[in-house]
Design a protein around this motif. Structure first.
Motif, PDB file in Angstrom:
ATOM      1  N   PHE A  18      45.613  31.414  -0.276  1.00 32.88           N
ATOM      2  CA  PHE A  18      46.693  31.127  -1.213  1.00 32.88           C
ATOM      3  C   PHE A  18      47.588  29.978  -0.730  1.00 32.88           C
ATOM      4  CE2 PHE A  18      45.681  35.680  -1.619  1.00 32.88           C
ATOM      5  CZ  PHE A  18      45.293  35.703  -2.957  1.00 32.88           C
ATOM      6  N   PRO A  19      48.272  29.298  -1.649  1.00 35.95           N
ATOM      7  CA  PRO A  19      49.124  28.147  -1.295  1.00 35.95           C
ATOM      8  C   PRO A  19      50.471  28.595  -0.735  1.00 35.95           C
ATOM      9  CG  PRO A  19      49.249  28.536  -3.649  1.00 35.95           C
ATOM     10  CD  PRO A  19      48.236  29.517  -3.117  1.00 35.95           C
ATOM     11  N   ILE A  20      50.478  29.017   0.515  1.00 35.64           N
ATOM     12  CA  ILE A  20      51.691  29.521   1.166  1.00 35.64           C
ATOM     13  C   ILE A  20      52.209  28.474   2.146  1.00 35.64           C
ATOM     14  CG2 ILE A  20      52.658  31.329   2.629  1.00 35.64           C
ATOM     15  CD1 ILE A  20      50.363  33.152   1.607  1.00 35.64           C
ATOM     16  N   ASP A  21      53.455  28.046   1.969  1.00 33.26           N
ATOM     17  CA  ASP A  21      54.077  27.095   2.889  1.00 33.26           C
ATOM     18  C   ASP A  21      54.968  27.787   3.910  1.00 33.26           C
ATOM     19  OD1 ASP A  21      53.010  24.827   1.468  1.00 33.26           O
ATOM     20  OD2 ASP A  21      54.555  25.139  -0.048  1.00 33.26           O
ATOM     21  N   VAL A  22      55.653  28.836   3.489  1.00 32.83           N
ATOM     22  CA  VAL A  22      56.605  29.551   4.346  1.00 32.83           C
ATOM     23  C   VAL A  22      56.298  31.040   4.279  1.00 32.83           C
ATOM     24  CG1 VAL A  22      59.027  30.037   4.820  1.00 32.83           C
ATOM     25  CG2 VAL A  22      58.371  27.825   3.859  1.00 32.83           C
TER      26      VAL A  22
END
Length: 226
Positions: A18-22
């Motif tokens: 998944f597109p998780i940055d933080v």
């Protein structure tokens, strides 16, 4: 509808899918996620995608207390853009709710068989969700953050079990769904109808999952129906 689901992936796996940055939270497995419990969701703030914990059960900002959340675990995708409880969140506060599968019950009342539904390839996926913050008009020092799962008419693979199913977004829809600048209702509804997974695999599981107290890997082990 969607009244129970499962999430067991460790954080390192979620970061790959998944597109998780933080992700400044602890991730724990849960084989029987129930309403009002905390769930894993991706929301967008300051142009970054944050993995956070939200309470399952939408509590509108104008609610008198948080108990209403237990009755708002799902929102119909067909009416979410116009229903007063959800329409503002639909435009401004959308999220991805992470899962590995969900439970649904087949059959007639009194003799229902729990089924575990997943993507055919067994990969984790994201429900389309909405989130909200409630602080009792500023009276609560710690805001209560909650979410609901969008649902749609069941696909051919789910219809024999139930006539509704959660909206499961394809990865190509993630960015537009999370984009808070995107308030195009027609485009958002298009995502919910066209960029989704509809073919699911289902297996019967133990009726012990009926109890929210039973939370163990064995919950999702297939059983033979007698």
């Amino acid at each position: 509808m969607c009244g129970r689901f499962v999430g067991f992936r460790p954080l390192k796996d979620l970061m790959n899918y998944f597109p998780i940055d933080v992700a400044n939270i602890e991730v724990t497995e849960n084989f029987n996620v129930a309403p009002t419990q905390e769930i894993l969701a991706i929301t967008r703030h300051d142009e970054k995608n944050h993995l956070e914990r939200l309470h399952w059960g939408f509590v509108p900002f104008w609610a008198k207390d948080t108990t209403v959340g237990s009755r708002m675990i799902n929102a119909r995708s067909e009416t979410v853009a116009t229903k007063p409880s959800f329409r503002t969140a639909f435009k401004n506060r959308r999220c991805l709710i992470l899962a590995d599968g969900f439970y649904e019950w087949a059959g007639k009342a009194g003799n229902k068989q729990p089924m575990f539904l997943t993507l055919p390839d067994g990969k984790p996926f994201a429900f389309a969700g909405l989130w909200e913050t409630w602080d009792n008009q500023g009276k609560e020092p710690i805001p209560y953050r909650s979410a609901t799962i969008l649902t749609r008419e069941a696909s051919a693979s789910v219809m024999p079990i139930h006539n509704r199913m959660p909206v499961i977004l394809q990865p190509k829809a993630f960015d537009l769904w999370l984009d808070r600048k995107n308030q195009d209702v027609r485009l958002l509804q298009d995502l919910l109808h066209k960029q989704i997974y509809t073919r699911l695999k289902s297996v019967p599981v133990s009726n012990q999952v009926n109890s929210v107290k039973v939370n163990r890997p064995g919950n999702i082990k297939p059983v033979e129906i007698k």
